[in-house]
Design an enzyme around this catalytic site. Structure first.
Site, PDB file in Angstrom:
ATOM      1  N   THR A 169      -3.675  -3.018  -5.613  1.00 19.71           N
ATOM      2  CA  THR A 169      -3.691  -2.064  -4.119  1.00 19.71           C
ATOM      3  C   THR A 169      -3.221  -0.863  -5.134  1.00 19.71           C
ATOM      4  O   THR A 169      -1.533  -1.495  -5.754  1.00 19.71           O
ATOM      5  CB  THR A 169      -3.722  -1.975  -3.437  1.00 19.71           C
ATOM      6  N   SER A 181      -9.263  -1.258  -9.357  1.00 18.57           N
ATOM      7  CA  SER A 181      -8.817  -1.307  -8.113  1.00 18.57           C
ATOM      8  C   SER A 181      -8.892  -0.139  -7.200  1.00 18.57           C
ATOM      9  O   SER A 181      -8.299  -0.624  -5.951  1.00 18.57           O
ATOM     10  CB  SER A 181      -7.512  -2.623  -8.251  1.00 18.57           C
ATOM     11  N   THR A 196      -7.003   1.721  -1.940  1.00 20.51           N
ATOM     12  CA  THR A 196      -7.347   0.838  -3.328  1.00 20.51           C
ATOM     13  C   THR A 196      -8.999   0.605  -2.821  1.00 20.51           C
ATOM     14  O   THR A 196      -9.448   0.779  -2.004  1.00 20.51           O
ATOM     15  CB  THR A 196      -7.417  -0.771  -2.124  1.00 20.51           C
ATOM     16  N   THR A 241       0.678  -5.399  -1.511  1.00 19.55           N
ATOM     17  CA  THR A 241      -0.246  -4.971  -1.885  1.00 19.55           C
ATOM     18  C   THR A 241      -0.688  -6.686  -2.446  1.00 19.55           C
ATOM     19  O   THR A 241      -0.206  -7.633  -2.042  1.00 19.55           O
ATOM     20  CB  THR A 241      -0.421  -4.460  -3.685  1.00 19.55           C
ATOM     21  N   GLY A 242      -1.736  -7.232  -2.769  1.00 14.87           N
ATOM     22  CA  GLY A 242      -2.638  -8.429  -2.506  1.00 14.87           C
ATOM     23  C   GLY A 242      -3.448  -8.940  -1.188  1.00 14.87           C
ATOM     24  O   GLY A 242      -3.914  -8.582  -1.341  1.00 14.87           O
ATOM     25  N   ARG A 252     -16.370  -5.400   4.519  1.00 12.12           N
ATOM     26  CA  ARG A 252     -14.582  -5.932   4.853  1.00 12.12           C
ATOM     27  C   ARG A 252     -13.556  -4.843   4.292  1.00 12.12           C
ATOM     28  O   ARG A 252     -13.885  -3.961   4.629  1.00 12.12           O
ATOM     29  CB  ARG A 252     -14.886  -7.053   3.815  1.00 12.12           C
TER      30      ARG A 252
HETATM   31  N1  GLY Z   1      -4.487  -4.973  -0.191  1.00  8.80           N
HETATM   32  C1  GLY Z   1      -5.901  -4.819  -0.498  1.00  8.80           C
HETATM   33  C2  GLY Z   1      -6.868  -5.521   0.056  1.00  8.80           C
HETATM   34  O1  GLY Z   1      -6.829  -6.367   0.055  1.00  8.80           O
HETATM   35  O2  GLY Z   1      -8.287  -4.652   0.125  1.00  8.80           O
END
Ligand code: GLY
Length: 338
Positions: free
Chosen positions: A199, A96, A217, A250-251, A227
């Site tokens: 992340t 990740s 990340t 994170t998330g 994106r």
């Molecule tokens: N939190 C990392 C992402 O959504 O890219």
């Protein structure tokens, strides 16, 4: 009798008490071993415990250890946060972050990162490919350009000019996972706590009392090409205010961005909330802004100016690593809304 710390809510009260007991025991036999730069006092609403470093998920343990090497000898928080997350960026087993990150739906690994120091200076890169250490590029954007954020080809060109080698970030494991996804239903909303998304965010308080933070990340697995998530967005994935505290996220980045999550955590701390309470209130805000909240994971961690920390998330399964003079790099299970 062991004191209950009024600033710690139940999600990490036990860890605090256990670790404080260990700390008190070890201080009897080993107080001299603590470096002079490490300032530690009994935890109370006015106590200061520093240096301190906290970071997301279990990859935070080796990242904290690298950060601590700098902090324990009086080094600066900004150097510590960069050194910490570089460990995660180089680890090919982490899918990740950095090398070995899961690719987008076209099979390209694209990286996002940002960094912020005690002066409020910040730097960021997004949609950066083929570079091992986006966090260092972000720091160079902060320190060596008049800008805050570079993206895509421009970020890559800048990194190459700064001497970063171009490398292949796609490991055999992540390539195989992507090939399997290509043969599947090709769902873009990733699995909670697996692809959704671990992340590394790391924030630190140094022995001089200064705060800094870093976040890096490879973004959501199988994302649409182009994106960018919350992690390189100052205020969303990371925020530092040296008067108050620091927070990182994170998330599922889309949900964090809708609430400008980390800025909110720090502002709630400015209003007098503990780091723990600020994270809890921010998760509630994320939930209120994201009707799909039951299908996603979002977590925040926060560090106060006094070394107090907190963390909270939507779904169970999130943990974060804490290293302070009284807590020797331990993984703390985050409280969760569900
Ligand atoms: N939190 C990392 C992402 O959504 O890219």
């Amino acid at each position: 009798m062991q004191a209950i710390n009024p600033y710690f809510s139940d999600s990490h009260q036990f860890a605090y008490m256990t670790n404080r007991r260990k700390f008190l025991q070890s201080s009897v036999v080993g107080a001299a071993a603590l470096h002079a730069a490490c300032r530690s006092e009994a935890q109370s609403p006015t106590a200061i415990i520093r240096p301190a470093v906290i970071s997301t998920w279990n990859h935070g343990i080796p990242a904290n250890a690298a950060a601590w090497e700098i902090l324990k000898s009086g080094g600066k928080a900004i150097d510590a946060v960069e050194a910490g997350v570089r460990v995660t960026e180089s680890d090919p087993t982490g899918q990740s972050v950095g090398v070995g990150g899961r690719p987008d739906m076209n099979g390209n690994v694209t990286l996002d990162a940002c960094i912020m120091n005690e002066k409020g200076d910040c730097g960021s890169v997004a949609y950066l490919q083929n570079i091992e250490h986006p966090i260092t590029v972000a720091r160079q954007v902060m320190e060596e350009t008049p800008h805050v954020m570079l993206v895509g080809d421009g970020a890559l060109q800048f990194a190459l000019e700064k001497g970063h080698p171009e490398i292949n970030l796609l490991t055999e494991k992540s390539k195989a996972d992507w090939e399997a996804w290509m043969k599947s239903e090709r769902k873009v909303l990733p699995k909670i706590n697996v692809e959704n998304h671990d992340t590394i965010g790391l924030v630190a308080l140094d022995s001089h009392g200064d705060l800094s933070g870093a976040c890096t990340t490879s973004g959501a697995a199988w994302k649409l090409p182009g994106r960018v998530g919350d992690s390189p967005i100052i205020g969303a994935g990371l925020y530092v205010d040296n008067e108050v505290g620091a927070a990182t996220a994170t998330g599922w980045g889309e949900a964090v961005m809708r609430a400008v999550g980390c800025f909110l955590v720090v502002e709630l701390m400015r209003q007098g909330n503990t780091p723990q309470r600020a994270c809890e209130l921010t998760v509630e805000r994320v939930i209120s802004k994201n009707p799909d909240w039951r299908d996603i994971q979002v977590g925040f961690i926060a560090l106060g100016k006094n070394g107090e920390y907190g963390g909270y998330c939507i779904q169970p399964g999130f943990d974060y690593a804490v290293y302070r003079p009284d807590i020797e790099n331990q993984l703390i299970k985050s409280g969760s809304r569900v």
